[in-house]
Write a protein that holds these residues in place. Structure first.
Motif, PDB file in Angstrom:
ATOM      1  N   GLU A  30       0.783  -1.306  -0.045  1.00 34.06           N
ATOM      2  CA  GLU A  30      -0.004  -0.050   0.012  1.00 34.06           C
ATOM      3  C   GLU A  30       0.943   1.268  -0.073  1.00 34.06           C
ATOM      4  O   GLU A  30       1.102   1.791   1.040  1.00 34.06           O
ATOM      5  N   ALA A  31       1.446   1.587  -1.104  1.00 34.22           N
ATOM      6  CA  ALA A  31       2.437   2.624  -1.477  1.00 34.22           C
ATOM      7  C   ALA A  31       2.089   3.949  -0.988  1.00 34.22           C
ATOM      8  O   ALA A  31       0.750   4.299  -1.075  1.00 34.22           O
ATOM      9  N   TYR A  32       2.862   4.887  -0.667  1.00 30.31           N
ATOM     10  CA  TYR A  32       2.633   6.182  -0.407  1.00 30.31           C
ATOM     11  C   TYR A  32       2.028   6.680  -1.752  1.00 30.31           C
ATOM     12  O   TYR A  32       2.848   6.337  -2.676  1.00 30.31           O
ATOM     13  N   PRO A  33       1.191   7.669  -1.604  1.00 30.66           N
ATOM     14  CA  PRO A  33       0.634   8.148  -2.927  1.00 30.66           C
ATOM     15  C   PRO A  33       1.617   9.168  -3.605  1.00 30.66           C
ATOM     16  O   PRO A  33       2.340   9.865  -2.770  1.00 30.66           O
ATOM     17  N   VAL A  34       1.910   8.868  -5.003  1.00 27.49           N
ATOM     18  CA  VAL A  34       3.034   9.660  -5.636  1.00 27.49           C
ATOM     19  C   VAL A  34       2.315  10.815  -6.499  1.00 27.49           C
ATOM     20  O   VAL A  34       1.378  10.346  -7.120  1.00 27.49           O
ATOM     21  N   ALA A  35       2.441  12.012  -6.182  1.00 28.20           N
ATOM     22  CA  ALA A  35       2.545  13.064  -7.050  1.00 28.20           C
ATOM     23  C   ALA A  35       3.822  13.644  -7.460  1.00 28.20           C
ATOM     24  O   ALA A  35       4.553  14.124  -6.667  1.00 28.20           O
ATOM     25  N   VAL A  36       4.024  13.720  -8.766  1.00 28.80           N
ATOM     26  CA  VAL A  36       5.336  14.618  -9.132  1.00 28.80           C
ATOM     27  C   VAL A  36       5.324  15.582 -10.148  1.00 28.80           C
ATOM     28  O   VAL A  36       4.435  15.472 -10.992  1.00 28.80           O
ATOM     29  N   GLY A 183      12.248   2.743   0.318  1.00 28.95           N
ATOM     30  CA  GLY A 183      11.378   2.137  -0.654  1.00 28.95           C
ATOM     31  C   GLY A 183      10.436   1.032   0.077  1.00 28.95           C
ATOM     32  O   GLY A 183       9.568   0.800  -0.347  1.00 28.95           O
ATOM     33  N   LYS A 184      11.043   0.352   0.900  1.00 33.59           N
ATOM     34  CA  LYS A 184      10.473  -0.611   1.712  1.00 33.59           C
ATOM     35  C   LYS A 184       8.985  -0.302   2.418  1.00 33.59           C
ATOM     36  O   LYS A 184       8.079  -0.757   2.003  1.00 33.59           O
ATOM     37  N   PHE A 185       9.343   0.655   3.377  1.00 36.39           N
ATOM     38  CA  PHE A 185       8.098   0.973   4.351  1.00 36.39           C
ATOM     39  C   PHE A 185       7.349   2.041   3.517  1.00 36.39           C
ATOM     40  O   PHE A 185       5.935   1.777   3.604  1.00 36.39           O
ATOM     41  N   LEU A 188       7.873   2.094  -2.423  1.00 39.04           N
ATOM     42  CA  LEU A 188       8.081   2.940  -3.661  1.00 39.04           C
ATOM     43  C   LEU A 188       9.688   2.112  -3.943  1.00 39.04           C
ATOM     44  O   LEU A 188      10.712   3.184  -4.124  1.00 39.04           O
ATOM     45  N   ALA A 189       9.777   0.784  -3.842  1.00 37.71           N
ATOM     46  CA  ALA A 189      11.129   0.443  -4.145  1.00 37.71           C
ATOM     47  C   ALA A 189      11.651   0.792  -5.306  1.00 37.71           C
ATOM     48  O   ALA A 189      12.940   0.790  -5.784  1.00 37.71           O
ATOM     49  N   GLY A 190      10.939   0.975  -6.378  1.00 40.07           N
ATOM     50  CA  GLY A 190      11.267   1.488  -7.661  1.00 40.07           C
ATOM     51  C   GLY A 190      12.186   2.677  -7.771  1.00 40.07           C
ATOM     52  O   GLY A 190      12.670   3.098  -8.653  1.00 40.07           O
TER      53      GLY A 190
END
Length: 313
Positions: A30-36, A183-185, A188-190
């Protein structure tokens, strides 16, 4: 052996099927939401963004130690052997196999040891805390007691985000280097983002080797925002803690016993790891087994929409 989780292509090639749930890693699903921003892609990474990430990391990890931004904790693991002349390295084992592999590849004599205290006398001593894959965890006092008994004590805290009470990041400096994974916690490991904290001269050497743009602009931007979002981190820690117990109960129903684990993965004694992995694989779930254990199988925690699939096996 440098075997790793995340090799979902191997699972597909071996068992077929198009839809898989990859639980072979210890990465939050359940990744952190990404906005870039578009600028972070279009421009070379800015020094101001790099400095903002460093300050966010220091705040998140509760430290003012010298810090270098790298391409994941793995980037730091690959650099550590080169900061000193090769000698004797001891690694608390079993653990993440890249530590021994990278040290050995760069001329170090590597000895696996079973206890933290057995690191004493080594030129470099490595402990992963919490440990992967058995979840062993040592207190701050236990870790810091080794300082001065090892030439350089390297503490890999890649799974420490949910348990900040064991972290020694605030004590990083001469004789003590701390590695952190982003990336683990944050799932977003990528993004390939991590940190090394330690003595100023060693950190400066690693920064020089990493070059002027060690990580991407998007990683700098997202990393700084995520590390300062303590509300998300606290809610995620609570959720993962509850779901770890949920996975333990499910494994017990399958007849497996808990070896140990963290908020991000659980390791079980199954009696026959290959058979257990194949049981899960037949249902499109990929897990991690280890070449040195006949019984151990590791599972990452499912994502919120994936639990129902596991609970109907």
């Amino acid at each position: 052996m440098r075997d790793h989780g995340g090799n979902i292509e191997a699972a597909k090639a071996r068992f077929g099927g198009a839809t898989w749930i990859d639980l072979s890693t210890g990465i939050n699903r359940e990744a952190y939401p990404v906005a870039v921003s578009a600028e972070s892609f279009a421009a070379l990474p800015r020094k101001s963004a790099h400095e903002a990430l460093i300050q966010a990391a220091r705040q998140a990890y509760g430290t003012q130690a010298p810090l270098v931004v790298l391409a994941g904790a793995q980037g730091a693991i690959q650099m550590v052997p080169g900061v000193m002349a090769p000698g004797l390295a001891r690694v608390v084992s079993p653990t993440y196999n890249e530590h021994a592999a990278c040290l050995g590849a760069q001329g170090w004599r590597v000895e696996p040891v079973a206890t933290l205290e057995a690191l004493a006398g080594a030129d470099i001593g490595v402990v992963v805390n919490p440990n992967n894959p058995d979840g062993r965890m040592w207190s701050r006092d236990q870790v810091l007691a080794l300082r001065g008994k090892v030439g350089l004590l390297v503490v890999d805290e890649s799974f420490a985000d949910p348990v900040p009470q064991v972290s020694v990041a605030d004590q990083a400096g001469p004789g003590l280097m701390v590695l952190r994974s982003f990336g683990k916690f944050y799932g977003l490991a990528g993004m390939r983002l991590g940190f090394a904290l330690g003595e100023e001269t060693l950190v400066a050497r690693m920064a020089e080797l990493a070059g002027p743009w060690p990580v991407s602009g998007p990683a700098l931007e997202v990393g700084a925002r995520a590390l300062l979002d303590r509300a998300w981190a606290e809610a995620t820690t609570a959720r993962l803690g509850a779901e770890a117990l949920r996975l333990d109960a499910l494994a017990a129903a399958w007849g497996w016993s808990l070896v140990g684990g963290t908020h991000l993965f659980r390791t079980y004694e199954t009696g026959d790891a290959r058979a257990a992995q194949e049981f899960l694989a037949r249902h499109g779930i990929w897990s991690r087994i280890f070449p040195w254990s006949k019984g151990w199988l590791r599972l990452g925690l499912p994502g919120l929409t994936e639990w129902s699939h596991l609970e109907t096996l």
